[in-house]
Design a protein around this motif. Structure first.
Motif, PDB file in Angstrom:
ATOM      1  N   ASP A 173      38.217  38.027  40.110  1.00  0.00           N
ATOM      2  CA  ASP A 173      38.842  36.755  39.793  1.00  0.00           C
ATOM      3  C   ASP A 173      40.345  36.871  40.034  1.00  0.00           C
ATOM      4  O   ASP A 173      41.012  37.717  39.421  1.00  0.00           O
ATOM      5  N   PRO A 174      40.923  36.053  40.934  1.00  0.00           N
ATOM      6  CA  PRO A 174      42.350  36.197  41.256  1.00  0.00           C
ATOM      7  C   PRO A 174      43.270  35.856  40.088  1.00  0.00           C
ATOM      8  O   PRO A 174      44.418  36.294  40.062  1.00  0.00           O
ATOM      9  N   ASP A 175      42.773  35.084  39.121  1.00  0.00           N
ATOM     10  CA  ASP A 175      43.622  34.673  38.001  1.00  0.00           C
ATOM     11  C   ASP A 175      43.581  35.670  36.846  1.00  0.00           C
ATOM     12  O   ASP A 175      44.609  35.987  36.245  1.00  0.00           O
ATOM     13  N   THR A 176      42.377  36.152  36.533  1.00  0.00           N
ATOM     14  CA  THR A 176      42.222  37.037  35.368  1.00  0.00           C
ATOM     15  C   THR A 176      42.060  38.498  35.737  1.00  0.00           C
ATOM     16  O   THR A 176      42.225  39.379  34.888  1.00  0.00           O
ATOM     17  N   GLY A 177      41.695  38.773  36.990  1.00  0.00           N
ATOM     18  CA  GLY A 177      41.448  40.148  37.398  1.00  0.00           C
ATOM     19  C   GLY A 177      40.096  40.674  36.963  1.00  0.00           C
ATOM     20  O   GLY A 177      39.787  41.855  37.156  1.00  0.00           O
ATOM     21  N   GLU A 178      39.273  39.812  36.380  1.00  0.00           N
ATOM     22  CA  GLU A 178      37.962  40.237  35.908  1.00  0.00           C
ATOM     23  C   GLU A 178      36.991  40.366  37.084  1.00  0.00           C
ATOM     24  O   GLU A 178      37.080  39.650  38.081  1.00  0.00           O
ATOM     25  N   GLU A 180      33.610  39.812  38.946  1.00  0.00           N
ATOM     26  CA  GLU A 180      32.612  38.751  38.974  1.00  0.00           C
ATOM     27  C   GLU A 180      31.417  39.221  39.790  1.00  0.00           C
ATOM     28  O   GLU A 180      31.577  39.877  40.826  1.00  0.00           O
TER      29      GLU A 180
END
Length: 235
Positions: A173-178, A180
């Motif tokens: 995820d580019p926003d959270t770095g989580e 996926e």
């Protein structure tokens, strides 16, 4: 490895080479993974003539052929735009493009041609070409998802409970770095429905190719008064 023991959950899947694997979770949470040929033959012996996973692979094959027909139609349109007289044949252009670049390049060539010449229905055809660009880009993304995924049979009680589609590429995820995971239950009808829903669009793409043939030679449709043949009033 026995596959019909009650209380066991079995996942069968196939590698790119067609090699069969079986992962079995027993009631005591022990996982057994097998890829031995004899186990695979035993598995296939217990399966019906056409298994769920085989039907998925068959549908994927049908979809790949359908999408290749779309790519071929784009190339034929592009070749007629670039070299309508077939001075260079077989053509060498539009051979190495990705399917995304192919759709964009041919569409741009067609739009440029409709602006260059005053075709009676050029604006309408240009709008159709733009619509098809969006439609087939969306289908291209679906193709990539389907073709580049792995498919797993989830078997419970000796019956296929579900087909899982898994993207082997881990996404971030580019926003959270989580991390996926792209995974979902999959129905073979999703592939065949995609084909059925795009048949009309394929026929429209074919009609654009036929329109080019009817427009040719393009010079019969001048693009401006400067290109137009002289009239009696202007002489």
């Amino acid at each position: 490895m026995p596959m019909r023991t009650c209380g066991h959950l079995t996942v069968r899947f196939y590698g790119d080479s067609g090699r069969c694997y079986a992962a079995k979770l027993s009631p005591d949470k022990q996982v057994r993974l097998s890829s031995h040929p004899s186990t695979c033959r035993s598995l296939r012996h217990q399966m019906p003539a056409t298994t769920d996973i085989e039907e998925v692979h068959q549908a994927i094959g049908e979809f790949v052929v359908f999408f290749q027909s779309i790519e071929d139609m784009y190339r034929q349109i592009g070749w007629f735009l670039i070299d309508p007289e077939k001075n260079t044949w077989p053509p060498v252009a539009l051979r190495k493009e990705s399917n995304a670049d192919l759709i964009d390049k041919v569409t741009d060539l067609f739009l440029a041609k409709t602006k260059q010449h005053a075709f009676p229905n050029g604006a309408e055809r240009a709008q159709e070409a733009e619509q098809l660009r969006s439609i087939f880009h969306a289908l291209r993304k679906f193709r990539n998802k389907v073709v580049h995924s792995a498919y797993h049979e989830v078997v419970a009680g000796g019956q296929v409970a579900a087909i899982l589609r898994t993207n082997p590429k881990i996404l971030i995820d580019p926003d959270t770095g989580e991390v996926e995971y792209d995974q979902e239950t999959f129905e073979v009808d999703a592939i065949r429905n995609a084909i059925g829903q795009h048949v009309q669009s394929f026929f429209l793409l074919h009609s654009i190719r036929m329109q080019l043939i009817h427009w040719y030679p393009y010079e019969q449709f001048p693009s401006s008064e400067a290109d137009a043949p002289p009239t009696a009033a202007s002489i």
